[in-house]
Design a protein around this motif. Sequence first.
Motif, mmCIF file in Angstrom:
data_model
loop_
_atom_site.group_PDB
_atom_site.id
_atom_site.type_symbol
_atom_site.label_atom_id
_atom_site.label_comp_id
_atom_site.label_asym_id
_atom_site.label_seq_id
_atom_site.Cartn_x
_atom_site.Cartn_y
_atom_site.Cartn_z
ATOM 1 N N GLU A 73 0.814 -1.217 0.000
ATOM 2 C CA GLU A 73 0.000 0.000 0.000
ATOM 3 C C GLU A 73 0.847 1.267 0.000
ATOM 4 N N LYS A 74 1.971 1.247 0.700
ATOM 5 C CA LYS A 74 2.783 2.459 0.821
ATOM 6 C C LYS A 74 3.718 2.669 -0.364
ATOM 7 N N THR A 75 4.038 1.627 -1.103
ATOM 8 C CA THR A 75 4.870 1.773 -2.301
ATOM 9 C C THR A 75 3.985 2.243 -3.449
ATOM 10 N N ARG A 76 4.373 3.372 -4.072
ATOM 11 C CA ARG A 76 3.522 3.964 -5.096
ATOM 12 C C ARG A 76 4.346 4.513 -6.249
ATOM 13 N N ILE A 77 3.682 4.648 -7.395
ATOM 14 C CA ILE A 77 4.253 5.341 -8.543
ATOM 15 C C ILE A 77 3.632 6.731 -8.584
ATOM 16 N N VAL A 78 4.472 7.770 -8.603
ATOM 17 C CA VAL A 78 4.019 9.155 -8.457
ATOM 18 C C VAL A 78 4.381 9.965 -9.697
ATOM 19 N N TYR A 79 3.449 10.793 -10.116
ATOM 20 C CA TYR A 79 3.649 11.700 -11.250
ATOM 21 C C TYR A 79 4.132 13.052 -10.740
ATOM 22 N N CYS A 80 5.223 13.571 -11.295
ATOM 23 C CA CYS A 80 5.803 14.848 -10.867
ATOM 24 C C CYS A 80 5.109 15.992 -11.625
ATOM 25 N N LYS A 81 3.993 16.403 -11.137
ATOM 26 C CA LYS A 81 3.150 17.378 -11.831
ATOM 27 C C LYS A 81 3.607 18.813 -11.570
ATOM 28 N N ASP A 82 3.608 19.630 -12.624
ATOM 29 C CA ASP A 82 3.913 21.056 -12.486
ATOM 30 C C ASP A 82 3.294 21.802 -13.670
ATOM 31 N N SER A 83 3.719 23.044 -13.899
ATOM 32 C CA SER A 83 3.126 23.852 -14.972
ATOM 33 C C SER A 83 3.353 23.254 -16.345
ATOM 34 N N ASP A 84 4.465 22.540 -16.528
ATOM 35 C CA ASP A 84 4.777 21.947 -17.835
ATOM 36 C C ASP A 84 4.294 20.510 -17.949
ATOM 37 N N ARG A 85 3.996 19.877 -16.828
ATOM 38 C CA ARG A 85 3.519 18.488 -16.820
ATOM 39 C C ARG A 85 2.132 18.482 -16.179
ATOM 40 N N THR A 86 1.133 18.549 -16.998
ATOM 41 C CA THR A 86 -0.224 18.812 -16.513
ATOM 42 C C THR A 86 -1.145 17.600 -16.576
ATOM 43 N N GLY A 87 -0.583 16.402 -16.709
ATOM 44 C CA GLY A 87 -1.410 15.204 -16.758
ATOM 45 C C GLY A 87 -2.170 14.970 -15.463
ATOM 46 N N ARG A 88 -3.240 14.198 -15.539
ATOM 47 C CA ARG A 88 -4.068 13.884 -14.370
ATOM 48 C C ARG A 88 -3.818 12.430 -13.956
ATOM 49 N N GLY A 120 11.152 13.385 5.692
ATOM 50 C CA GLY A 120 10.528 14.504 6.396
ATOM 51 C C GLY A 120 9.997 15.599 5.500
ATOM 52 N N PHE A 121 10.120 15.440 4.189
ATOM 53 C CA PHE A 121 9.624 16.429 3.234
ATOM 54 C C PHE A 121 8.548 15.807 2.358
ATOM 55 N N THR A 122 7.569 16.613 1.985
ATOM 56 C CA THR A 122 6.569 16.201 1.011
ATOM 57 C C THR A 122 6.882 16.867 -0.322
ATOM 58 N N PHE A 123 7.104 16.060 -1.341
ATOM 59 C CA PHE A 123 7.314 16.559 -2.701
ATOM 60 C C PHE A 123 5.944 16.644 -3.366
ATOM 61 N N GLN A 124 5.584 17.817 -3.861
ATOM 62 C CA GLN A 124 4.279 17.994 -4.479
ATOM 63 C C GLN A 124 4.279 19.275 -5.317
ATOM 64 N N PRO A 125 3.253 19.479 -6.150
ATOM 65 C CA PRO A 125 3.168 20.740 -6.900
ATOM 66 C C PRO A 125 3.005 21.910 -5.925
ATOM 67 N N ARG A 126 3.858 22.926 -6.078
ATOM 68 C CA ARG A 126 3.812 24.097 -5.208
ATOM 69 C C ARG A 126 3.998 25.362 -6.043
ATOM 70 N N ARG A 127 3.415 26.445 -5.571
ATOM 71 C CA ARG A 127 3.555 27.724 -6.251
ATOM 72 C C ARG A 127 4.964 28.256 -6.060
ATOM 73 N N ALA A 128 5.561 28.716 -7.144
ATOM 74 C CA ALA A 128 6.925 29.256 -7.101
ATOM 75 C C ALA A 128 6.996 30.494 -7.999
ATOM 76 N N ARG A 129 8.106 31.197 -7.918
ATOM 77 C CA ARG A 129 8.304 32.404 -8.715
ATOM 78 C C ARG A 129 9.605 32.268 -9.485
#
Length: 383
Positions: free
Chosen positions: A226-241, A251-260
């Motif tokens: 259950e804890k092993t997963r395949i994750v899509y690295c989504k951002d402004s250029d990779r917009t798949g669902r 200790g960090f969560t990798f996810q789409p975040r607003r940046a400048r």
Amino acid sequence: MNPLSTKEIQIAERARAHREVPLKTLPPVRYVEIPKGTTGKMRALGISAVSDRIAQMVVKQQLEPQLDPIFHEDSYGYRPGKSAIQAVETTRRRCWRQNWVIDMDIKGFFDNLDHDLIMRALRKHTANPWILLYVQRWLEAPLQREDGSQHERVKGTLQGGVSSLLADLFMHYAFDEWLRRHHPNIQFARYADDGIVHAKTQKQARFILERIRKRLRQCGLELHPEKTRIVYCKDSDRTGRYEHVSFDFLGFTFQPRRARNRHGKFFVSFLPGISKKAANEIRNRIRSWRLGATRNNQSLEEIAKLVNPHVRGWINYYGRFYKSALYPILRCLDRAMVYWVQRKFRRFHRHHRRAWYWLGGVAKRNPRMFAMWEFGIRPAAGP
């Protein structure tokens, strides 16, 4: 003054000189359980006798210079010159370049390490008889629980002592070296049993995951279903669902975040920030201090002496990436400090806002008193 007794120093010296002859049996390892974060689960920890801990230290000093050079450059756990922050930084850069990630979670890693495979790997790098004999007996030393009962061990190693080095050696052959030989173009980052594997396509990620699953099964390990997963690295250029667009690592969560960007325009990037689990652990630590309830007899300087080492550690680690995610957690400490002011000074008992302003005035006059104030999290000084 040396913290070790004369007897303990003699044990270490005899071991270093290779003159120590191990006893036929080692004393049992005391089995204790400690809380595993805020999950409510417990983590097994082994506490060896003092003489065993000294001998393990000597063994580690002997083995580490031989083993560390052969470890993969993307293995970061418990190695000199390597750190969890480096693993997070490497993963961050690679997530920008590759679209998919395999978030690996090995089920009961330390509990299921195969003793024979550990010894086979160790014999590749040392023929020293006392090291091999000591390690074999440490692995097989019985567990002694709190009720005094003893249990034999046929697999697994408790965390602590030389176990981290042995676990790294095991994973070097079970995973790192195998991946390098059979899939040299696949990049990964591993910290002990926490691992992230990168892939260019979903099809490639699924294929590599099945290969890893089969390989670890051959070595007596199993990926958590259950804890092993395949994750899509989504951002402004990779917009798949896709179902999974975030993962936790060290200790960090990798996810789409607003940046400048450098031109000042906002966009969405795939970035690490403090995880929800780590944030809850910090909040629980702040609550455990009970600043207002039990420390209102202490001065502000004494409170600063208590909290600053912890806060600096949080800022130095979690503040390295997307530090704004850390702001709400540190504001919890400011709120706890305001409650301390209300309990400390009678004139602020029923005046929450005035307590905020008073503390803000202190922060304005002495911004270096608390580490979070230096970081920029300060209460308002009022009109």
